[in-house]
Design an enzyme around this catalytic site. Structure first.
Site, PDB file in Angstrom:
ATOM      1  N   THR A 250       0.860  -1.185   0.000  1.00 50.96           N
ATOM      2  CA  THR A 250       0.000   0.000   0.000  1.00 50.96           C
ATOM      3  C   THR A 250       0.897   1.236   0.000  1.00 50.96           C
ATOM      4  OG1 THR A 250      -1.723   1.183   1.202  1.00 50.96           O
ATOM      5  CG2 THR A 250      -0.316  -0.187   2.525  1.00 50.96           C
ATOM      6  N   HIS A 251       0.584   2.173  -0.858  1.00 55.96           N
ATOM      7  CA  HIS A 251       1.411   3.388  -0.930  1.00 55.96           C
ATOM      8  C   HIS A 251       0.650   4.612  -1.426  1.00 55.96           C
ATOM      9  CE1 HIS A 251       1.326   2.320  -5.161  1.00 55.96           C
ATOM     10  NE2 HIS A 251       1.705   3.549  -5.430  1.00 55.96           N
TER      11      HIS A 251
END
Ligand code: UD1
Ligand code: UDP
Length: 364
Positions: free
Chosen positions: A203-204
């Site tokens: 996740t980013h």
């Protein structure tokens, strides 16, 4: 001469099949790296693993606000393009490097080809959505991966004769590298995990990880998945995410964070995961291509094709939704057809361009 602009991890991975095809056909190419990504594990590792020559120009813009990055890329790319005068500039995706590269070229009246054109989340709070729309509207050649993406472009008034449906070059990249990835099996023992007995997560997205409540919700959801399913949760952590976890002082209970890894190792981990949990665009596609169920910790996606074939479920960022989404996806039959093409997108894109140049008598 073709000029390829790349700046971030996914652009290098998805542009590689086109660069490869140009090399095969003897087309002269020039690579301009903006330097938006620069850490070894976000940049150079992909050049090494994908066997790409070093960039001809490295602009070294680094990190910063959107305006800082875009401004520096505009100036740097303009400078290179004025000297090199390529016949076409190719950009891939939706990052600041993509928009700034395309904009610099179009201002110099150099033709622009946008690879992965027409994707829309219909969420203008995402920096990527703004970049996509602007890039599509300054491009001369729009390479839409799917019929849906072409429909989005037509709905915004992009002329049909600029658009080609080519599939997504991520399918080429997966097909070209999956066998090589199998040789990286040692990554499983290094992480003390077994095939089909772990979940893989990344996740980013800015709207997720820069927001403490949303990032906390995702991490809590991952912790609950670990205890509910009794599996390791492997989390190659993007530097933006790592920074925020420290800054917000969030717990990683039951989660195995590791540094970002190379494409081959990542493909191997994806192909053998029981479930993928992500907010990445490319990872949603790859899970779909590899036949691995995916849940997406977002409220929308510009990859609706994955939802339509039931390889992916949008679950948001609340822990209870992540848990129920995972349960639902794990019970879904893992049979769907990949909507992103046959793995010949690179060839199709190059052929559209060579035909177009031939038709107007331009030698490339
Ligand atoms: C960018 C793209 C995003 C894409 C992602 C791919 C934009 C607006 N965002 O997001 O669409 O999905 O790349 O991964 O273009 N950092 C490092 N080393 C690096 C690069 C970044 O440590 O090599 C850290 C820096 O602290 C930086 C932060 O990560 O401030 C964010 O990097 P940035 O390029 O601004 O955006 P991404 O979140 O990577
Ligand atoms: N990826 C990788 N190593 C990692 C995490 C991701 O090689 O540790 C690859 C992944 O296979 C995919 C791409 O990076 O092809 C996705 O990039 P990212 O999630 O950073 O960006 P997005 O696709 O969301 O723009």
């Amino acid at each position: 001469m073709f000029a390829f602009i790349v700046g971030t991890r996914p652009e290098i991975i998805k542009m590689a099949p086109i660069i490869r095809e140009c090399e095969k056909q003897g087309i002269t190419g020039l690579t301009i790296h903006t330097g938006q990504h620069y850490s070894y594990e976000m940049d150079k590792v992909f050049f090494e693993e994908l066997n790409l020559s070093d960039p001809d120009y490295s602009l070294g813009v680094g990190s910063g606000t959107d305006a800082e990055q875009i401004g520096k890329i505009l100036v740097g790319v303009e400078n290179v393009l004025m000297n090199e005068q390529p016949d076409i500039v190719l950009v891939e995706g939706d990052t600041n490097s993509v928009f700034a590269g395309a904009y610099a070229a179009t201002k110099l009246q150099i033709e622009v080809g946008h690879v992965e054109a027409g994707l829309r989340s219909f969420d203008r709070f995402m920096p990527e959505e703004i970049n996509r729309i602007l890039t599509d509207h300054v491009s001369d050649f729009l390479f839409a991966p799917t019929v849906k993406a072409k429909g989005n472009l037509l709905a915004e008034g992009v002329p049909a004769n600029k658009i080609s449906i080519t599939g997504n070059t991520i399918v080429d990249a997966v097909h070209q590298n999956l066998q090589l990835a199998q040789k990286r099996e040692s990554v499983l023992s290094e992480l003390s995990i077994e095939k089909n007995n772990y979940f893989l997560t990344t996740t980013h997205r800015r709207e997720n990880v820069d927001n403490k409540a949303r990032l906390n919700g995702i991490l809590k959801g991952l912790t609950e998945l670990h205890y509910e399913f009794d599996v390791p949760i492997i989390f190659p952590m993007h530097p933006r995410t790592r920074k925020r976890v420290v800054e917000f002082d969030l717990a990683l209970d039951g989660i195995t964070p590791i540094s970002p890894i190379g494409f081959l190792e990542f493909l191997l981990l994806e192909a053998n995961a029981e479930l993928v949990i992500t907010d990445s665009g490319g990872v949603q596609e790859e899970a779909c291509i590899l036949g691995v169920p995916c849940i997406t910790v977002r409220d929308n996606t510009e990859r609706p094709e994955t939802i339509a074939v039931h390889s992916n479920l949008l679950v948001g960022t609340k822990s209870d939704q992540i848990l129920s989404g995972a349960k639902a996806m794990l019970q879904t039959p893992h049979k769907w057809s990949n909507p992103f093409g046959n793995g010949d997108a690179g060839e199709r894109i190059v052929s559209v361009l060579t035909d177009a140049f031939k038709a107007c008598g331009v030698e490339i």
